[in-house]
Design an enzyme around this catalytic site. Structure first.
Site, PDB file in Angstrom:
ATOM      1  NE  ARG A  35      -4.046  -1.912   1.938  1.00  0.00           N
ATOM      2  CZ  ARG A  35      -5.267  -1.966   2.704  1.00  0.00           C
ATOM      3  NH1 ARG A  35      -5.331  -1.236   4.029  1.00  0.00           N
ATOM      4  NH2 ARG A  35      -6.150  -2.716   2.605  1.00  0.00           N
ATOM      5  CE  LYS A 196     -22.106 -15.409   6.561  1.00  0.00           C
ATOM      6  NZ  LYS A 196     -22.363 -14.611   7.493  1.00  0.00           N
ATOM      7  N   GLY A 349      -9.122  -9.308  -0.782  1.00  0.00           N
ATOM      8  CA  GLY A 349      -7.894  -9.687  -0.264  1.00  0.00           C
ATOM      9  C   GLY A 349      -7.430 -11.116  -0.605  1.00  0.00           C
ATOM     10  N   GLY A 372     -13.631  -2.945   0.292  1.00  0.00           N
ATOM     11  CA  GLY A 372     -14.786  -2.531   0.384  1.00  0.00           C
ATOM     12  C   GLY A 372     -15.193  -1.432  -0.574  1.00  0.00           C
TER      13      GLY A 372
END
Length: 392
Positions: A35, A196, A349, A372
């Protein structure tokens, strides 16, 4: 289209840059500096322009309190090594002393401010705190794609008080993902995995209107398999989402989207890396067993669809990737995406980790730095940290 740091004059100006330096630190040392490296082009551009650059980031979850193990000192030290120039580490993120230190920077100088989440006002998007941040600079640059979906003081609030533009990393993220979603080269294939269906409802619904082929894997595939009449044993299953999966299958058919589900699966006798394993068809998961990965026939079918694509978007693993015994499907997708000659975009990730473990990240067109934020873009949402920036 948003203005970038290259669209404005920053020479000699104080520039506050929101970066995403939320990196893993173990025993005081950074174990992965990806990052930090991702924002180097923006920082180096500002240095070349003679700007006085103040960097602000969060690190971990200090919940508005000072936590010694979450200070930005190790980050400042690593950034200094990467730049080959000293970085002034300031142990606070707002206030008169910080303003003084930023003003005292030489042309091309860089300061790393303290963890902005040591202040509870940051995540509350407190306007007074945003004004304190704005007092540090003449210009605001957001280069933190990973937090652009959060309306915090350092991502959205400060942009109300300063001329605000995108950094080079943020601009590339928006441009590449936006191009894939709005004007893709076809065939456009999306690979969506993860645990999910409920985590990816918005993504799946939005992609249905954009892609030619949609490959489903991971725990979420079990809900789709039940929707078409398969038995999944003791596998992860969202029973309350079976009807939604059925609706998505119907929508895909109506829109002529080729929705592909696993033909065979890697099943385990328990949720354990030591479990007994077998490959079975998706209709034949034994009672008491769990689907843990996609099977070899599915890997081959998915890989063929991927290699022939002109645009690929991959988000989410194909199985229980953290267990080596059930990582084969995810690794095979990484290999197939790397071999695709089209535009390839990977976010999430586990997907990124699979690429890095296989040494394939350099063969991908764009590896997204946001989890996100990537998901919200894929859902078609507007990110607060982007919406706050100046339009061209």
């Amino acid at each position: 289209m948003k203005k970038s740091v290259k669209d404005i004059d920053v020479k000699g100006k104080r520039v506050l840059v929101r970066v995403d330096f939320n990196v893993p630190i173990e025993k005081g040392r950074i174990s992965d500096d990806t990052r930090i490296r991702a924002s180097l082009p923006t920082i180096q551009y500002l240095m070349e322009q003679g700007a006085k650059t103040a960097l602000v980031s969060h690190l971990g979850r200090p919940d508005g309190q000072v936590k010694e193990d979450l200070r930005m000192g190790p980050v400042a030290a690593r950034l200094s090594e990467l730049l080959g120039k000293p970085v002034d580490y300031v142990q606070e993120s707002v206030g008169p002393e910080v303003e003084k230190r930023v003003k005292a920077l030489p042309a091309g100088g860089v300061a790393m401010l303290e963890n902005v989440r040591f202040h509870s006002e940051e995540e509350k998007n407190d306007d007074g705190f945003a004004k304190q941040l704005a007092a540090l600079a003449d210009v605001y640059v957001n280069d933190a794609f990973g937090t652009a979906h959060r309306a915090h003081a350092s991502t959205e609030g400060v942009a109300r008080h300063l001329p605000a533009v995108a950094g080079l990393l943020l601009q590339r993220e928006i441009d590449v993902i936006g191009q894939a979603l709005d004007k893709p080269q076809r065939p456009f294939v999306a690979i969506v995995g993860g645990a999910k269906v409920s985590d990816k409802i918005g993504v799946l619904e939005n992609l249905m209107s954009k892609v030619d082929t949609l490959l489903i894997g991971g725990g979420m595939a079990n809900t789709f398999l039940v929707a078409i009449g398969c038995q999944v044993g003791e596998s992860l299953l969202e029973k309350d989402k079976v009807s939604l999966a059925r609706d998505l299958i119907h929508t895909a058919s109506e829109r002529k989207v080729h929705l592909m589900l696993p033909k065979d699966v890697g099943a385990g006798s328990a949720f354990s890396n030591d479990a007994e394993t077998k490959v079975v068809s998706c209709q034949e998961t034994p009672p008491g067993w769990r689907i843990m990965d996609i099977g070899p026939a599915t890997i081959q079918q998915y890989s063929e669809a991927i290699v022939g694509a002109k645009t690929i978007l991959w988000n989410g693993p194909m199985g229980v990737f953290e267990m080596d015994k059930f990582a084969e499907g995810t690794r095979a997708m990484a290999q197939a995406v790397a071999e695709c000659k089209g535009l390839t975009i990977v976010g999430g990730g586990d997907s990124v980790a699979a690429l890095e473990q296989a040494g394939l990240a350099s063969r991908i067109s764009h590896v997204s730095t946001g989890g996100g934020a990537t998901l919200e873009l894929l859902e078609g949402k507007t990110l607060p940290g982007v919406a706050a920036l100046q339009d061209k």
